[in-house]
Enzyme design. Sequence first.
Site, PDB file in Angstrom:
ATOM      1  CE  LYS A 235      24.344 -11.724 -27.842  1.00 15.33           C
ATOM      2  NZ  LYS A 235      25.857 -11.567 -27.274  1.00 15.33           N
ATOM      3  NE  ARG A 236      21.896 -17.790 -19.104  1.00 18.47           N
ATOM      4  CZ  ARG A 236      23.485 -17.029 -17.839  1.00 18.47           C
ATOM      5  NH1 ARG A 236      22.328 -16.963 -17.186  1.00 18.47           N
ATOM      6  NH2 ARG A 236      24.136 -16.926 -17.660  1.00 18.47           N
TER       7      ARG A 236
END
Length: 478
Positions: free
Chosen positions: A249-250
Amino acid sequence: MTLVRTRFAPSPTGFMHVGGVRTALFAWFLARQAGSNGAFILRIEDTDKSREVEGSIAQIEQSLRWLGIHWDEGVDVGGPHTPYLQSERLELYKTWAQKLIDSGRAYADPYTPEELDAFREQAKAEKRPFLFRDHRPEHPPIWDGTQPLRFKSDPKPYAWTDAVMGKLSTGPDAIDDFILIKSDGFPTYNFCHIVDDAEMGITHVLRSQEFVSSTPKFLNLYEALGLEPPILATLPFVMAIDGKKKLGKRDGAKDILEYATEGYLPEAMVNFLATLGWNDGTEQEVFTVHELIEKFSLDRVQKSPARFDEQRLLWLNGQHIRSLSVDELYPRTRDFWTDAALNAGEDERKNVLALVQDRLKTLADLPVLSGYFFEEPTPNWGMVRENKQLSKLSTEEVSGLLRAAHEAFSATEDFTAEALQEVLNELLETTGQKPGILFSLIRLAVSWAPFSPALNETLAVLGKDTVLARIQTSVQSL
Ligand code: GLU
């Protein structure tokens, strides 16, 4: 011609991210390449109810539709194999399970979880891998649906060709007795995807790398069911830009629909995803969807993981924005204008769009790039002080230059870009200034924006009255 029937079979466990969409896209390319002999199917694999996330089916459909990946059969659109939601196909899986029971290739698993744990502990203590088939019950109970139903495997080595990975092989240890139907009545992925692919006549199975280690199990089950396996194609993972870990996600693994709100064009996203681990063997980077359908081939999908480079996506988006005519681009911009722009006329918005189109990286840049065309800007002399060249001018000089410009524009009847270019050139001569100073100053005085398109064009679109009024306001605020 041979049929090409491909499918995308997501589990509704959350939003669609780049890796998943890329799988769908490649499968869709293959189906579309085959023209009327091709079909692309959307099947929803919702047999793990504990992982299901509400709303994800709608989101999956919306993501595919945004990208123009339309399915010929599947949820929502129907087709000869309705239903396309696995949770509505449970009876069918039972019928297939019965075939395996009848042929002696499936049995009820009689063990409690505690007993299974004990087997695992024992294997660990003896330093050997735990294999369920070492504990096959001699007299399994009749399967009544309350116990898990297990596949009675036939462990053996396999060698097969993956359409992307090439030749692969495994030994007998890769094969164990796996669960076909869980005690809650739902089939496992390992079982029901094979049933459905067979029922739906799927010819090519494209899926992510995480399934490659299970392939020998699948091959064993195909054999037990007397089925010819489809063409198998394993797509490598999409990695973060550093290439070290799977995209998280990052690093940008976000909902594909977020890109729509961020002002990306679906065709740029399609281009980006298609070239994430695939190329046509040339240096070409910008492709239309039609070109991709024509050129795509599984044998040019790279075996190593692809890297997710959002900068490249941004660049491709700019390329696609520029490749459209203003009339093609305009309908896409609807959600991105400011309220003031929306209150203006459509022609005005189109004229502004034509001016700023080349500078747009995403459609979300529109408000910043076009705001001053629709709303009176507030003079911000700090921008003059921060400008290397303009900061050298005295207040009198600034005011003198702006007054000269005001005078010249007032006298200009023909406020077209061409005529204004001549007026500007004359102004350079009469004031003896360099374009870097004079034009930058006028640009700021009429826009108070950090950048704007060519000055003569900007002035023409703003119109004479606005230009004169803004210069005046700027001088007065000095
Ligand atoms: N339901 C599986 C998933 O979402 C699909 C794997 C497949 O395409 O067979 O990962």
